[in-house]
Design an enzyme around this catalytic site. Structure first.
Site, PDB file in Angstrom:
ATOM      1  N   LYS A   5      55.754  12.890  49.136  1.00 40.44           N
ATOM      2  CA  LYS A   5      55.880  13.116  47.689  1.00 40.44           C
ATOM      3  C   LYS A   5      55.230  14.468  47.379  1.00 40.44           C
ATOM      4  O   LYS A   5      54.027  14.544  47.101  1.00 40.44           O
ATOM      5  CB  LYS A   5      55.190  11.993  46.921  1.00 40.44           C
ATOM      6  CG  LYS A   5      55.799  10.616  47.146  1.00 40.44           C
ATOM      7  CD  LYS A   5      55.012   9.553  46.397  1.00 40.44           C
ATOM      8  CE  LYS A   5      55.511   8.156  46.703  1.00 40.44           C
ATOM      9  NZ  LYS A   5      56.831   7.882  46.166  1.00 40.44           N
ATOM     10  N   ARG A  44      60.643  -1.647  50.620  1.00 40.51           N
ATOM     11  CA  ARG A  44      61.646  -2.652  50.983  1.00 40.51           C
ATOM     12  C   ARG A  44      61.516  -3.072  52.442  1.00 40.51           C
ATOM     13  O   ARG A  44      61.887  -4.193  52.808  1.00 40.51           O
ATOM     14  CB  ARG A  44      63.038  -2.112  50.680  1.00 40.51           C
ATOM     15  CG  ARG A  44      63.480  -0.926  51.492  1.00 40.51           C
ATOM     16  CD  ARG A  44      64.558  -0.107  50.835  1.00 40.51           C
ATOM     17  NE  ARG A  44      64.073   0.591  49.664  1.00 40.51           N
ATOM     18  CZ  ARG A  44      64.822   1.347  48.868  1.00 40.51           C
ATOM     19  NH1 ARG A  44      66.116   1.503  49.132  1.00 40.51           N
ATOM     20  NH2 ARG A  44      64.318   1.944  47.823  1.00 40.51           N
TER      21      ARG A  44
END
Length: 515
Positions: A295, A370
């Protein structure tokens, strides 16, 4: 190692002033529900008035003050509309320093969440004033049963907003206040608040965990925090990296490889009965750098300590159930890892094998939530055979772009569960909005069974569909709480910092859907 003292740094050590809750952990404020007694010992009087209706308490005060209250309210155009708040000069005949009158609007239509918000507004207003002893009059709620419920929900909202995380502040926030709430049925109000106070403790735990700095809240620290619930009768199990690998949970193991601690699977089980359990599965990325898909833009990385808010919410819910000794069987399965960059971290292009037996091509290491949830969902099914699974995760930025921060994204094929959670969300003001399960074709990979990023489709939906591959035949709901884990400023029942979002929603749903 995170100690119990650290975890409870925000919930001050003042015990509650009524016996039924004496065994509870610390609270931020003290409450005493009493009948209609003399109000002269209060420093501040708070009176609630429904629209176009003068409450009996206000009428009684009015007689003491020779009509000064009514005149003062009329001068300020007070009508009793919702959210109106007026402070007036203390009239003769009252010893309190201030009198605050708050409008209810149509009280009969208020949800518990709206009453909570009303209570939070009391906290927000009185925090600006140096007053420690507050008496609240609730006779504006005419029906005795509704009066007791209103009083309990009001106290709940006051306390939720009064929460403090001041561990790192050189100047601590002001000490707690003492509230006396006058109700028609004080024992019933106390009983009603007992359950809500348990939920507060779950919210406070989730907020503590989420607000803690990442170097003090890694998977090992989180596991230690979960073990504290053993004192409440919760069975806590922690799987370390070696066991995770032995069980074939290659996705969870891979995400934690870049950190020194590795991954953990934390299980907290409150078995209040012998029914098939409800499994709450939480994403617990204690810090998300993004991995090699780092990020690198904006300030989003500074907020990534909150990427474990799903795990915090489900652990807080288990605590809420345990503290009220709820007649429910609930197990929280929390997949914990720090997604870091190192020579041992997993990389874009890797293929990981899940315990489900499905291989996953990793296109993006920043789509790691996930992956850890995939193995956690499998574990919950394999070892607990739950009736229902609900996973909670700060999963996608796409959810925020679709719904903003005020709604949780809900995904499920089960209409009954969707309706139940929607009703609970409206009740406690943690609203959900159903989004579609679709675009599974975008998850096809040429070299594996699945890929972990469905580029070209709606990100929140493709992430949910990915998770669906690991739910088997079990009834399942996915809650994407991205954007709701941290509050930038005080608002409603939530002070700035970790919100504990999801604990109240899940607690309300679990308790009520069992009836």
């Amino acid at each position: 190692m995170l100690t119990k003292k650290t975890l409870l740094s925000t919930a001050l050590t003042t015990s509650l002033t009524f016996g039924l809750l004496s065994g509870f952990a610390a609270q931020a404020e003290t409450f005493n529900f009493v009948g209609h007694n003399d109000t002269k010992s209060a420093e501040t009087l708070v009176v609630f008035q429904a629209k176009s209706q003068v409450s009996s308490d206000l009428a009684r005060l009015d007689k003491l003050s020779n009509q000064q209250i009514s005149k003062a309210l009329a001068l300020q155009d007070f009508t009793g509309d919702s959210k109106q708040l007026v402070e007036i000069l203390i009239p003769s005949g009252l010893d309190a320093k201030r009198l605050v009158v708050i409008g209810l609007g149509d009280a009969s239509k208020m949800t518990p969440g709206q009453v909570n918000t009303l209570g939070a507004s009391v906290t927000a207003y009185l925090n600006k004033h140096s007053t420690d002893k507050i008496t609240i009059l609730t006779a504006g709620i005419a029906d005795a049963s509704s009066n007791a419920s209103f009083a309990a929900e009001l106290a709940h909202g006051i306390n939720l907003r009064a929460y403090k995380f001041d561990k790192y502040l050189s100047e601590k926030k002001p000490a707690e206040k003492s509230y006396t709430i006058q109700v028609a049925e004080p024992i019933k109000a106390t009983d009603n608040y007992q359950q809500l106070a348990a939920i507060e403790q779950g919210v406070f735990l989730a907020r503590d965990l989420t607000s803690e700095v990442p170097t003090e809240m890694n998977p090992v620290h989180f596991a230690a925090a979960a073990k504290e619930l053993k004192k409440l009768g919760v069975k806590v199990t922690v799987l370390e990296p070696k066991k995770i690998k032995q069980l074939g949970m290659g996705a969870l193991h891979a995400v934690g490889r870049g950190s020194e601690e590795g991954s953990r699977l934390v299980i907290a089980h409150w078995q209040g009965n012998n029914d098939a359990p409800i499994a709450l599965v939480g994403k617990g990325i204690t810090f998300d750098s993004g991995g090699y898909n780092i990020k690198a833009t904006g300030d989003s990385i500074s907020r990534m300590k909150s990427d474990m808010a799903g795990a915090a919410a489900v652990l807080g819910t288990v605590k809420a159930m345990a503290m009220q000794k709820a007649d429910v069987n609930v197990v929280a399965v929390m997949a914990m890892a720090a997604n870091m960059v190192s020579k041992t971290a997993f990389a874009p292009g890797d293929v990981v094998m899940t315990a489900e037996g499905l291989s996953v091509e990793v296109l993006n290491t920043d789509a790691e939530g996930r992956l850890v949830l995939a193995d956690a969902l499998w574990y919950a099914r394999e070892f607990y055979q739950p009736e229902i699974m609900v996973d909670v995760a700060t999963l996608t930025g796409s959810k925020v772009r679709a719904l903003g921060k005020r709604y949780t994204g809900l995904f499920s094929d089960d209409d009954t569960l969707v309706n139940e959670l929607t009703v609970s969300g409206l009740a406690v003001d943690e609203k959900v909005w159903r989004l579609p399960l679709a675009y599974d074709d975008l998850l096809k990979s040429p070299i594996a069974d699945l890929k972990n990023a469905g580029y070209g489709g709606p990100g929140a939906t493709t992430a949910a569909v990915f998770l669906q591959q690991f739910t088997g035949d079990t009834k399942w709901v996915h809650l994407d709480i991205a954007g709701s884990a941290l509050a930038a400023k005080d608002k409603g029942v939530t002070p700035a910092g970790g919100t504990g979002h999801g604990v109240r929603l899940l607690s309300h749903w679990i308790v009520n859907q069992e009836k």
